[in-house]
Design a protein around this motif. Sequence first.
Motif, PDB file in Angstrom:
ATOM      1  N   THR A 207       0.816  -1.218   0.000  1.00  0.00           N
ATOM      2  CA  THR A 207       0.000   0.000   0.000  1.00  0.00           C
ATOM      3  C   THR A 207       0.851   1.271   0.000  1.00  0.00           C
ATOM      4  O   THR A 207       0.329   2.360  -0.244  1.00  0.00           O
ATOM      5  N   LYS A 455      -0.287   7.173   4.565  1.00  0.00           N
ATOM      6  CA  LYS A 455      -0.837   6.741   3.274  1.00  0.00           C
ATOM      7  C   LYS A 455      -1.160   7.952   2.401  1.00  0.00           C
ATOM      8  O   LYS A 455      -0.820   7.986   1.208  1.00  0.00           O
ATOM      9  N   ASN A 465      -2.482  -0.527  -4.271  1.00  0.00           N
ATOM     10  CA  ASN A 465      -3.270  -1.562  -3.620  1.00  0.00           C
ATOM     11  C   ASN A 465      -4.479  -0.993  -2.890  1.00  0.00           C
ATOM     12  O   ASN A 465      -4.687  -1.218  -1.692  1.00  0.00           O
ATOM     13  N   PRO A 466      -5.340  -0.246  -3.592  1.00  0.00           N
ATOM     14  CA  PRO A 466      -6.492   0.381  -2.930  1.00  0.00           C
ATOM     15  C   PRO A 466      -7.425  -0.658  -2.323  1.00  0.00           C
ATOM     16  O   PRO A 466      -7.708  -1.694  -2.918  1.00  0.00           O
TER      17      PRO A 466
END
Length: 473
Positions: A207, A455, A465-466
């Motif tokens: 992420t 983030k 990587n939502p």
Amino acid sequence: MNLRPAAEDLLAGLRDFLGPPGWRAPDDAPEVFVDDRDRFTGRGALVARPGTTAEVAEVVRRCVAARYPVVPVSGGTGLVGGHLTMTEPAPVILSLQRMNRIRAVDAADNAMIVEAGAILKDVQDAAEAADRLFPLSLASEGSCRIGGNLSSNAGGVNTLRYGNARDLCLGVEAVLPDGTVFNGLKRLRKDNMGYDLRHLLIGAEGTLGVITAAALKLFARPAESATAWLAVPDPEAAVELLHFLRPRVGDVISAFELIDVVGFGFLEEAGLDRPAPLDPMPKWSVLVECGGRPGVAEALETALGAAFEAGLASDGVIAQSQSHASDFWAIRETIPVANRAVGAVSSHDISVPVARAPEFIERATAALGAFDATLRINCFGHVGDGNLHFNVYRPKGADKAAYAMKSEDVKRIVNDLTHAFEGSVGAEHGVGRAKTVDLVRYGDPGLLAAMRAIKAALDPHGVMNPGAVLAAL
């Protein structure tokens, strides 16, 4: 999150840039890219298969410019849906499988540099060829890859002595969400120059960027090892046995696994029977492995003799050969396979303080019995570090759909109690997409606020990587 809809020109451009070896359709290998052992299903618009870090960076840069989602995938062996998404638009799946080289092995420095797509077993073998040990060991080591191991901070059977994947990594090379390459492959044991980006990326599940290579720690290979399967009266005796053995054999216990006899019943139920180490099989067993200088086996045998006299074990067998020890471990590693075949109502990868693990098992079992006395529980795992796989099943032959409705209640009972014990509801498998709600429910508010801020700072458009770990910005 600010993702634009599908852009065919982006996908066509990636195909041209990567060439025929560098891309494929997601359904060419669905078991890796869009399916997860029948538990989750995902989708993808394209599987990008770059062969170099520079190609990874270019893929990320193009996707970020187009505000298009990127989902990294390693070996596809995860258990929490970390690399699978059903959201729109279908993402570019970024596979590191072609980047699988062992770049360097330095026995003198006890370090090696490997690419993220290297299979864990190949890394272990490369270390062994240099007369060294890379101790990360998982049931999926023949197919899982180093990038995924680090991105999920994998644990495994040797965590007790060597730590998790995080503890075995000296540095990483990674592509950040703006396409910048972080060149962090130092092999230093001490480096306090600023924030440790390595540890931020490890466990982030793709992420915050894509790990492309890693510098890993190596260790001396044990000159001698000893493995034993022991009957213990209960989990409390198992933990007491661990503390009893440590001062008597030294700091050489690498694995200490608790095994419920229910797991043996599941082996039979799933048609995966293996010879039982003890006759009769007790309700509770431990599988212990030690490795170190010559004399380890004798020290373990002597210590076990004292443990029997102390009533901490009632029966046992020490493996007489490496093949015999491998048979023990084959039982342990086949139990999760049988579990999946039987089909759980709810599975739990939890950790609690080691000293409180027996109390947790007792109270969780009682709470589930009060909820539904027909449920079957198979509790097993790495009790030496407090990591339990506390899995709950319907009665044999019972209707699966009828018990599926109980899944959320069962999960809540186990997770609430884990939280009350100051434990974690995600011990070694990560958060993925399966546990995003659990992270919000049980996570510390300060931690969640910091995670969201990090983030947003590194991936402001939510491209990487939502939906994994943090469900939304």
